[in-house]
Design a protein around this motif. Structure first.
Motif, PDB file in Angstrom:
ATOM      1  N   THR A 166      -0.220   5.218 -11.199  1.00 17.23           N
ATOM      2  CA  THR A 166      -0.627   4.041 -11.970  1.00 17.23           C
ATOM      3  C   THR A 166      -0.875   2.828 -11.079  1.00 17.23           C
ATOM      4  O   THR A 166      -1.079   1.728 -11.585  1.00 17.23           O
ATOM      5  CB  THR A 166       0.417   3.703 -13.050  1.00 17.23           C
ATOM      6  OG1 THR A 166       1.692   3.504 -12.450  1.00 17.23           O
ATOM      7  CG2 THR A 166       0.502   4.816 -14.089  1.00 17.23           C
ATOM      8  N   ARG A 167      -0.877   3.030  -9.776  1.00 12.51           N
ATOM      9  CA  ARG A 167      -1.243   1.977  -8.826  1.00 12.51           C
ATOM     10  C   ARG A 167      -2.662   2.288  -8.346  1.00 12.51           C
ATOM     11  O   ARG A 167      -2.945   3.404  -7.916  1.00 12.51           O
ATOM     12  CB  ARG A 167      -0.254   1.988  -7.642  1.00 12.51           C
ATOM     13  CG  ARG A 167      -0.424   0.840  -6.695  1.00 12.51           C
ATOM     14  CD  ARG A 167       0.657   0.824  -5.602  1.00 12.51           C
ATOM     15  NE  ARG A 167       0.529   1.990  -4.715  1.00 12.51           N
ATOM     16  CZ  ARG A 167       1.471   2.900  -4.552  1.00 12.51           C
ATOM     17  NH1 ARG A 167       2.605   2.835  -5.195  1.00 12.51           N
ATOM     18  NH2 ARG A 167       1.266   3.907  -3.729  1.00 12.51           N
ATOM     19  N   HIS A 168      -3.550   1.334  -8.453  1.00  5.37           N
ATOM     20  CA  HIS A 168      -4.939   1.561  -8.047  1.00  5.37           C
ATOM     21  C   HIS A 168      -4.980   1.980  -6.584  1.00  5.37           C
ATOM     22  O   HIS A 168      -4.164   1.535  -5.765  1.00  5.37           O
ATOM     23  CB  HIS A 168      -5.764   0.272  -8.261  1.00  5.37           C
ATOM     24  CG  HIS A 168      -7.238   0.545  -8.106  1.00  5.37           C
ATOM     25  ND1 HIS A 168      -7.873   0.431  -6.908  1.00  5.37           N
ATOM     26  CD2 HIS A 168      -8.160   0.930  -9.012  1.00  5.37           C
ATOM     27  CE1 HIS A 168      -9.146   0.730  -7.058  1.00  5.37           C
ATOM     28  NE2 HIS A 168      -9.345   1.042  -8.330  1.00  5.37           N
ATOM     29  N   ALA A 169      -5.948   2.840  -6.261  1.00 11.90           N
ATOM     30  CA  ALA A 169      -6.068   3.387  -4.905  1.00 11.90           C
ATOM     31  C   ALA A 169      -6.235   2.296  -3.849  1.00 11.90           C
ATOM     32  O   ALA A 169      -5.845   2.482  -2.693  1.00 11.90           O
ATOM     33  CB  ALA A 169      -7.226   4.364  -4.838  1.00 11.90           C
TER      34      ALA A 169
ATOM     35  N   ASP B  30       9.239   9.760 -11.885  1.00 12.02           N
ATOM     36  CA  ASP B  30       9.042   8.305 -11.869  1.00 12.02           C
ATOM     37  C   ASP B  30       8.212   7.889 -10.659  1.00 12.02           C
ATOM     38  O   ASP B  30       7.328   7.035 -10.763  1.00 12.02           O
ATOM     39  CB  ASP B  30      10.379   7.568 -11.872  1.00 12.02           C
ATOM     40  CG  ASP B  30      11.072   7.591 -13.222  1.00 12.02           C
ATOM     41  OD1 ASP B  30      10.430   7.954 -14.232  1.00 12.02           O
ATOM     42  OD2 ASP B  30      12.278   7.248 -13.261  1.00 12.02           O
ATOM     43  N   GLU B  31       8.494   8.493  -9.504  1.00 10.03           N
ATOM     44  CA  GLU B  31       7.721   8.176  -8.295  1.00 10.03           C
ATOM     45  C   GLU B  31       6.259   8.574  -8.462  1.00 10.03           C
ATOM     46  O   GLU B  31       5.359   7.836  -8.062  1.00 10.03           O
ATOM     47  CB  GLU B  31       8.304   8.890  -7.081  1.00 10.03           C
ATOM     48  CG  GLU B  31       9.572   8.276  -6.553  1.00 10.03           C
ATOM     49  CD  GLU B  31      10.021   8.926  -5.247  1.00 10.03           C
ATOM     50  OE1 GLU B  31       9.265   9.716  -4.661  1.00 10.03           O
ATOM     51  OE2 GLU B  31      11.137   8.602  -4.810  1.00 10.03           O
TER      52      GLU B  31
ATOM     53  N   PRO C 137       3.953  -0.368  -2.196  1.00 13.68           N
ATOM     54  CA  PRO C 137       5.040  -1.358  -2.150  1.00 13.68           C
ATOM     55  C   PRO C 137       5.952  -1.089  -0.961  1.00 13.68           C
ATOM     56  O   PRO C 137       6.098   0.041  -0.513  1.00 13.68           O
ATOM     57  CB  PRO C 137       5.784  -1.151  -3.464  1.00 13.68           C
ATOM     58  CG  PRO C 137       5.094  -0.088  -4.196  1.00 13.68           C
ATOM     59  CD  PRO C 137       3.993   0.449  -3.356  1.00 13.68           C
ATOM     60  N   MET C 138       6.574  -2.137  -0.484  1.00 21.09           N
ATOM     61  CA  MET C 138       7.510  -2.006   0.630  1.00 21.09           C
ATOM     62  C   MET C 138       8.790  -1.344   0.116  1.00 21.09           C
ATOM     63  O   MET C 138       9.206  -1.601  -1.007  1.00 21.09           O
ATOM     64  CB  MET C 138       7.841  -3.383   1.227  1.00 21.09           C
ATOM     65  CG  MET C 138       6.629  -4.121   1.760  1.00 21.09           C
ATOM     66  SD  MET C 138       5.853  -3.271   3.141  1.00 21.09           S
ATOM     67  CE  MET C 138       7.075  -3.506   4.394  1.00 21.09           C
ATOM     68  N   GLU C 139       9.387  -0.503   0.961  1.00 23.38           N
ATOM     69  CA  GLU C 139      10.635   0.143   0.584  1.00 23.38           C
ATOM     70  C   GLU C 139      11.788  -0.846   0.728  1.00 23.38           C
ATOM     71  O   GLU C 139      11.820  -1.627   1.672  1.00 23.38           O
ATOM     72  CB  GLU C 139      10.897   1.367   1.465  1.00 23.38           C
ATOM     73  CG  GLU C 139       9.935   2.498   1.179  1.00 23.38           C
ATOM     74  CD  GLU C 139      10.303   3.764   1.902  1.00 23.38           C
ATOM     75  OE1 GLU C 139      11.515   4.057   1.994  1.00 23.38           O
ATOM     76  OE2 GLU C 139       9.392   4.440   2.374  1.00 23.38           O
TER      77      GLU C 139
ATOM     78  N   MET D 291       9.560   7.169  -2.289  1.00 21.20           N
ATOM     79  CA  MET D 291       8.341   6.453  -2.592  1.00 21.20           C
ATOM     80  C   MET D 291       7.160   7.242  -2.027  1.00 21.20           C
ATOM     81  O   MET D 291       7.207   7.706  -0.897  1.00 21.20           O
ATOM     82  CB  MET D 291       8.398   5.060  -1.978  1.00 21.20           C
ATOM     83  CG  MET D 291       7.168   4.264  -2.245  1.00 21.20           C
ATOM     84  SD  MET D 291       7.159   2.613  -1.522  1.00 21.20           S
ATOM     85  CE  MET D 291       8.744   2.004  -2.001  1.00 21.20           C
ATOM     86  N   ILE D 292       6.151   7.401  -2.825  1.00 23.00           N
ATOM     87  CA  ILE D 292       4.958   8.145  -2.438  1.00 23.00           C
ATOM     88  C   ILE D 292       3.937   7.160  -1.877  1.00 23.00           C
ATOM     89  O   ILE D 292       3.616   6.162  -2.516  1.00 23.00           O
ATOM     90  CB  ILE D 292       4.390   8.908  -3.649  1.00 23.00           C
ATOM     91  CG1 ILE D 292       5.433   9.894  -4.173  1.00 23.00           C
ATOM     92  CG2 ILE D 292       3.087   9.616  -3.275  1.00 23.00           C
ATOM     93  CD1 ILE D 292       5.063  10.559  -5.477  1.00 23.00           C
ATOM     94  N   HIS D 293       3.431   7.468  -0.679  1.00 12.30           N
ATOM     95  CA  HIS D 293       2.501   6.559  -0.008  1.00 12.30           C
ATOM     96  C   HIS D 293       1.061   7.050   0.013  1.00 12.30           C
ATOM     97  O   HIS D 293       0.148   6.268   0.248  1.00 12.30           O
ATOM     98  CB  HIS D 293       2.955   6.320   1.436  1.00 12.30           C
ATOM     99  CG  HIS D 293       4.256   5.602   1.516  1.00 12.30           C
ATOM    100  ND1 HIS D 293       5.453   6.261   1.653  1.00 12.30           N
ATOM    101  CD2 HIS D 293       4.543   4.286   1.460  1.00 12.30           C
ATOM    102  CE1 HIS D 293       6.428   5.371   1.695  1.00 12.30           C
ATOM    103  NE2 HIS D 293       5.911   4.174   1.563  1.00 12.30           N
ATOM    104  N   ASN D 294       0.851   8.365  -0.178  1.00  7.15           N
ATOM    105  CA  ASN D 294      -0.515   8.892  -0.089  1.00  7.15           C
ATOM    106  C   ASN D 294      -0.638  10.177  -0.901  1.00  7.15           C
ATOM    107  O   ASN D 294       0.355  10.695  -1.429  1.00  7.15           O
ATOM    108  CB  ASN D 294      -0.904   9.118   1.382  1.00  7.15           C
ATOM    109  CG  ASN D 294       0.082  10.037   2.092  1.00  7.15           C
ATOM    110  OD1 ASN D 294       0.390  11.117   1.612  1.00  7.15           O
ATOM    111  ND2 ASN D 294       0.589   9.588   3.240  1.00  7.15           N
TER     112      ASN D 294
END
Length: 69
Positions: free
Chosen positions: A57-60, A50-51, A65-67, A1-4
């Motif tokens: 596609t998630r607004h800044a 996909d990540e 999301p929680m892992e 999951m990409i966080h930043n």
């Protein structure tokens, strides 16, 4: 999951590396071994892409999301 954005850049660089690797393997691997070798790289590329799309596609302003554990 990409966080930043830093993780985004690292993932994009890894995608490019795997794509270059597959490009070389298409030529250097034997026809018999190529499907076995390429399958793992392809699956990892799909997962990483996909990540990237999920992150982009998630607004800044939206929290990551929680892992799942």
């Amino acid at each position: 999951m990409i966080h930043n954005d830093q993780e985004l850049k690292a993932t994009q660089e890894r995608i490019e590396y795997f794509q270059r690797l597959l490009s070389q393997l298409r030529v250097t691997a034997t026809p018999e071994e190529f499907p076995m070798v390429a399958g793992g790289y392809r699956a990892e590329l799909v997962r990483m892409q996909d990540e990237v799309l999920e992150y982009l596609t998630r607004h800044a302003s939206a929290p990551a999301p929680m892992e799942a554990s």
